[in-house]
Design a protein around this motif. Structure first.
Motif, PDB file in Angstrom:
ATOM      1  N   GLU A 188       0.842  -1.188   0.000  1.00 30.32           N
ATOM      2  CA  GLU A 188       0.000   0.000   0.000  1.00 30.32           C
ATOM      3  C   GLU A 188       0.880   1.242   0.000  1.00 30.32           C
ATOM      4  O   GLU A 188       2.055   1.199   0.382  1.00 30.32           O
TER       5      GLU A 188
ATOM      6  N   GLY B 286      -0.393  -2.606  -4.763  1.00 30.11           N
ATOM      7  CA  GLY B 286      -1.395  -3.619  -5.057  1.00 30.11           C
ATOM      8  C   GLY B 286      -0.844  -5.021  -5.221  1.00 30.11           C
ATOM      9  O   GLY B 286      -1.609  -5.981  -5.295  1.00 30.11           O
TER      10      GLY B 286
ATOM     11  N   ARG C  65     -17.608   0.424  -1.440  1.00 28.32           N
ATOM     12  CA  ARG C  65     -18.453  -0.608  -2.046  1.00 28.32           C
ATOM     13  C   ARG C  65     -19.179  -1.465  -1.015  1.00 28.32           C
ATOM     14  O   ARG C  65     -19.956  -2.333  -1.371  1.00 28.32           O
TER      15      ARG C  65
ATOM     16  N   THR D  21      -7.944  -4.716   3.588  1.00 29.94           N
ATOM     17  CA  THR D  21      -7.203  -5.360   2.499  1.00 29.94           C
ATOM     18  C   THR D  21      -8.012  -6.494   1.897  1.00 29.94           C
ATOM     19  O   THR D  21      -8.136  -6.621   0.673  1.00 29.94           O
TER      20      THR D  21
ATOM     21  N   GLU E 151     -11.089  -5.044  -0.053  1.00 34.35           N
ATOM     22  CA  GLU E 151     -10.716  -4.496  -1.363  1.00 34.35           C
ATOM     23  C   GLU E 151     -10.408  -5.614  -2.350  1.00 34.35           C
ATOM     24  O   GLU E 151     -10.831  -5.552  -3.518  1.00 34.35           O
ATOM     25  N   ASN E 152      -9.686  -6.633  -1.916  1.00 35.18           N
ATOM     26  CA  ASN E 152      -9.362  -7.753  -2.794  1.00 35.18           C
ATOM     27  C   ASN E 152     -10.628  -8.460  -3.256  1.00 35.18           C
ATOM     28  O   ASN E 152     -10.738  -8.891  -4.420  1.00 35.18           O
ATOM     29  N   TYR E 153     -11.598  -8.598  -2.363  1.00 32.62           N
ATOM     30  CA  TYR E 153     -12.859  -9.252  -2.714  1.00 32.62           C
ATOM     31  C   TYR E 153     -13.576  -8.492  -3.817  1.00 32.62           C
ATOM     32  O   TYR E 153     -14.033  -9.085  -4.817  1.00 32.62           O
ATOM     33  N   PHE E 154     -13.674  -7.175  -3.679  1.00 33.41           N
ATOM     34  CA  PHE E 154     -14.427  -6.405  -4.664  1.00 33.41           C
ATOM     35  C   PHE E 154     -13.655  -6.215  -5.983  1.00 33.41           C
ATOM     36  O   PHE E 154     -14.261  -5.948  -7.021  1.00 33.41           O
ATOM     37  N   LYS E 155     -12.336  -6.379  -5.944  1.00 31.68           N
ATOM     38  CA  LYS E 155     -11.578  -6.375  -7.192  1.00 31.68           C
ATOM     39  C   LYS E 155     -11.934  -7.594  -8.039  1.00 31.68           C
ATOM     40  O   LYS E 155     -11.996  -7.539  -9.272  1.00 31.68           O
ATOM     41  N   ILE E 156     -12.167  -8.719  -7.340  1.00 34.72           N
ATOM     42  CA  ILE E 156     -12.499  -9.968  -8.034  1.00 34.72           C
ATOM     43  C   ILE E 156     -13.973  -9.997  -8.415  1.00 34.72           C
ATOM     44  O   ILE E 156     -14.344 -10.439  -9.513  1.00 34.72           O
ATOM     45  N   HIS E 157     -14.834  -9.482  -7.531  1.00 32.30           N
ATOM     46  CA  HIS E 157     -16.279  -9.556  -7.743  1.00 32.30           C
ATOM     47  C   HIS E 157     -16.829  -8.189  -8.114  1.00 32.30           C
ATOM     48  O   HIS E 157     -17.795  -7.716  -7.524  1.00 32.30           O
ATOM     49  N   VAL E 158     -16.185  -7.533  -9.037  1.00 29.56           N
ATOM     50  CA  VAL E 158     -16.619  -6.189  -9.440  1.00 29.56           C
ATOM     51  C   VAL E 158     -17.822  -6.267 -10.380  1.00 29.56           C
ATOM     52  O   VAL E 158     -17.945  -7.212 -11.157  1.00 29.56           O
TER      53      VAL E 158
END
Length: 358
Positions: A59, A75, A291, A348, A351-358
């Motif tokens: 970060e 990232g 989100r 963390t 954010e990783n979850y919503f990067k994958i499930h955008v």
């Protein structure tokens, strides 16, 4: 000969000493403020096999002190980014990256494959886990810790010396000693302490005398004052750890540290019904969890804001790394509010979850 010539011409190291360094295996837990200088200097020194355990990502706030990373690494997984940098620094050594958290289920396996363990972590539950796994596998630990402007270095479980539990038999209470994300840290300090940790690793490998076993070296970066505390070995603490060998993998180290909380992943949290997400970070902390529908109640005010929390809902708290949210859950539990959880790895993980499930 060319790469290590400055080592080899030292009569206390020479070719034999350099060969010892090249044959050594060192596992560094945590590739953050302390881990970065440790890794950099061990790689440069020619430690033949280096392992890195870290589940976190790089970060922007890390760049103030975590010197292995640059803007281009934002990232990325820290362990992977560190491996890439170290492989460029020294392409004659082996570097392994493990992008996961250290747990009772994997600690003994990892420790058994290395000669020396370096503790570069920033939370008590992992420190006690490292201590216990090192005792059970008979590995020395090179320990470092930082707080604002002060740092500590020691070597535990070395040549029948004392352990971390001999120095700190009882974990701190839930509101003692916050981590760097909560109180800040001078960026240079982990470089100083981490470099000293690397020095202790090299001393152990080369068989030098005066390793910091049985001593806690303390440094103040504001005053440049130092002092050393003697540590006495407690056979009782060693026996306590050894007595739990048969069910070591079943232990829950958050409970060991007075944090009797329930942790869940963000995936598990989103599967629950009637949810109330609470961000317990301070109001100005980034990144925002835009989100995720949530309310904000900083840990520092949560006791005063208990009346505003809907106790009929499943309460799920998060922070930067998961430490403060566990404290927040324990505060609610003290008030007999039991339907509450802490999200593992905090913002963390979200954010990783919503990067994958955008």
């Amino acid at each position: 000969m060319s790469r290590y010539s400055r080592h080899i011409i030292l009569k206390d190291i020479g070719i034999d000493g350099q060969n010892k360094l090249n044959q050594a295996k060192v596992l560094v837990i945590g590739a953050g403020g302390l881990g970065c200088p440790v890794l950099q200097y061990l790689a440069a020194a020619g430690i033949g096999h280096i392992g890195i355990i870290d589940f976190d990502i790089v970060e922007e706030s890390n760049l103030q002190r975590q010197i292995l990373y640059g803007t281009s690494n934002l990232g990325q997984q820290k362990a992977i980014a560190a491996k890439q940098r170290l492989s460029d620094l020294n392409n004659t050594i082996t570097v392994e990256a493990f992008t996961e958290a250290l747990t009772p289920q994997n600690a003994l396996h990892y420790f058994s494959n290395y000669d020396i363990i370096v503790d570069g972590t920033d939370n008590f539950e992992t420190r006690y886990l490292i201590n216990d796994a090192a005792i059970l596998t008979n590995k020395p630990i090179v320990y470092g810790a930082i707080y604002k402007f002060e740092g500590q270095v020691s070597v535990f479980n070395y040549n029948n010396g004392p352990s971390y539990r001999c120095l700190f038999p009882n974990p701190p209470s839930e509101n003692d000693i916050p981590n760097c994300s909560e109180v800040g840290v001078l960026g240079i300090l982990p470089g100083i302490i981490g470099t000293m940790q690397a020095n202790e690793v090299i001393k152990i490998i080369l068989g030098f005398k005066n390793v910091l076993s049985g001593k806690l070296y303390c440094y103040n970066s504001k005053t440049t004052q130092t002092f050393t505390i003697d540590i006495k070995k407690s056979t009782t603490e060693f026996e306590k750890v050894k007595s739990k060998r048969d069910y070591f993998e079943e232990q829950y180290y958050s409970k060991t540290c007075n944090l009797t909380v329930k942790e869940i992943t963000i995936d598990e949290a989103l599967q629950k019904e009637n949810i109330l997400f609470i961000d317990v970070r301070e109001l100005n902390e980034l990144p925002k969890a835009n989100r995720l529908h949530h309310i904000k109640i900083p840990l520092s005010t949560i006791k005063q804001e208990l009346h505003s929390i809907d106790k009929t809902k499943t309460i799920i708290m998060f922070c930067k790394s998961g430490m403060r949210s566990k404290k927040a859950v324990s505060i609610l539990q003290e008030q007999d509010i039991t339907n509450c959880y802490s999200i593992k790895n905090g913002i963390t993980a979200i954010e990783n979850y919503f990067k994958i499930h955008v």
